[in-house]
Design an enzyme around this catalytic site. Sequence first.
Site, PDB file in Angstrom:
ATOM      1  N   GLN A   1      -4.363  -1.238   9.626  1.00 27.88           N
ATOM      2  CA  GLN A   1      -4.386  -2.587   9.053  1.00 27.88           C
ATOM      3  C   GLN A   1      -5.005  -3.569  10.050  1.00 27.88           C
ATOM      4  O   GLN A   1      -4.670  -3.582  11.231  1.00 27.88           O
ATOM      5  CB  GLN A   1      -2.950  -3.004   8.688  1.00 27.88           C
ATOM      6  CG  GLN A   1      -2.844  -4.331   7.962  1.00 27.88           C
ATOM      7  CD  GLN A   1      -3.475  -4.315   6.578  1.00 27.88           C
ATOM      8  OE1 GLN A   1      -3.570  -3.284   5.934  1.00 27.88           O
ATOM      9  NE2 GLN A   1      -3.909  -5.464   6.125  1.00 27.88           N
TER      10      GLN A   1
ATOM     11  N   LYS B   1       0.840  -1.201   0.000  1.00 26.66           N
ATOM     12  CA  LYS B   1       0.000   0.000   0.000  1.00 26.66           C
ATOM     13  C   LYS B   1       0.873   1.247   0.000  1.00 26.66           C
ATOM     14  O   LYS B   1       0.638   2.204  -0.745  1.00 26.66           O
ATOM     15  CB  LYS B   1      -0.927   0.004   1.233  1.00 26.66           C
ATOM     16  CG  LYS B   1      -2.033  -1.042   1.150  1.00 26.66           C
ATOM     17  CD  LYS B   1      -2.816  -1.178   2.459  1.00 26.66           C
ATOM     18  CE  LYS B   1      -3.820  -2.322   2.337  1.00 26.66           C
ATOM     19  NZ  LYS B   1      -4.577  -2.586   3.570  1.00 26.66           N
TER      20      LYS B   1
ATOM     21  N   ASP C   1     -10.682   3.298   4.362  1.00 30.86           N
ATOM     22  CA  ASP C   1     -11.140   1.902   4.294  1.00 30.86           C
ATOM     23  C   ASP C   1     -12.670   1.813   4.244  1.00 30.86           C
ATOM     24  O   ASP C   1     -13.216   0.758   3.921  1.00 30.86           O
ATOM     25  CB  ASP C   1     -10.669   1.136   5.535  1.00 30.86           C
ATOM     26  CG  ASP C   1      -9.494   0.224   5.262  1.00 30.86           C
ATOM     27  OD1 ASP C   1      -9.366  -0.241   4.116  1.00 30.86           O
ATOM     28  OD2 ASP C   1      -8.726  -0.032   6.203  1.00 30.86           O
TER      29      ASP C   1
END
Length: 280
Positions: free
Chosen positions: A94, A50, A117
């Site tokens: 994460q 990422k 997200d």
Amino acid sequence: MTAQIIDGRAVAAALRENVAARASALPYRPGLAVVLVGDDPASRVYVRNKDKAALQVGLHARTIALPADTTEAALLALIKNLNDDPQTDGILVQLPLPAHIRSDIVLRAIDPAKDVDGFHPDNVAALALGEPGLVPCTPRGILRLLEHAQIPLRGAKALVIGRSNIVGKPVAALLVAQNATVTIAHSATRDLAGECRRAEIVIAAVGRAEMVRGDWIAPGATLIDVGINRTDAGTLVGDIAYAEALPIAGAITPVPGGVGPMTIACLLENTLTAAIARRH
Ligand code: GUN
């Protein structure tokens, strides 16, 4: 007839180029902060990818790696700093987090305007209500692949296998918003094979190697495989038995090279969207 193979790498590359071009026209660099707690090896790889992809499209990316024994309070304090930082447009924590940290509390602490997200309850609600908000990256990537392959969604019978908050539920909401007729299957579903045979579009997101067999598939169906499973032999396979499906399906995503690359590209797009919305 063999299925059209939906090339996620190519679609993702085009999207990344689009993000890079739009980002370069801005008078500032959109900032993405990726937070990793602990040393789960798979998470480390995801986070590195990422970060690398964000830098390549000209975003300001930084990874904040914290030890596995980080307290929930310390993580919440970090998120507060990132929420308050004007240079940070996107925040990604994460998952999974270590067991002593409550993920729901952490996700709720992220400013919804920076929640790239799309996991904050405000963004989940916006998606359910059909209001503007940040949409989870993998579901968004799946819709882009369907669009690229020119699969009609209106009135189409779609089966989503898996009801996770990250993929199954949000992709079902996006398909409903496009007027598909959506069924969500899960571990308690009776006759999964029969549900599958009735579906024109199958989204498999369960994480079980090659669970969907060739004889479950309707001729010409579109198959989107979200699974990434490592076999005993060390190869990667999806949730769909690819070789069995290929001669029957109308279109199919490979593993790897299908949905996977889209997730990161959509994260970059979400970061750009969040930056433009915040800084207008
Ligand atoms: N872990 C597995 N998938 C995801 C994702 O899409 N976002 C985050 N933050 N963690 C994940």
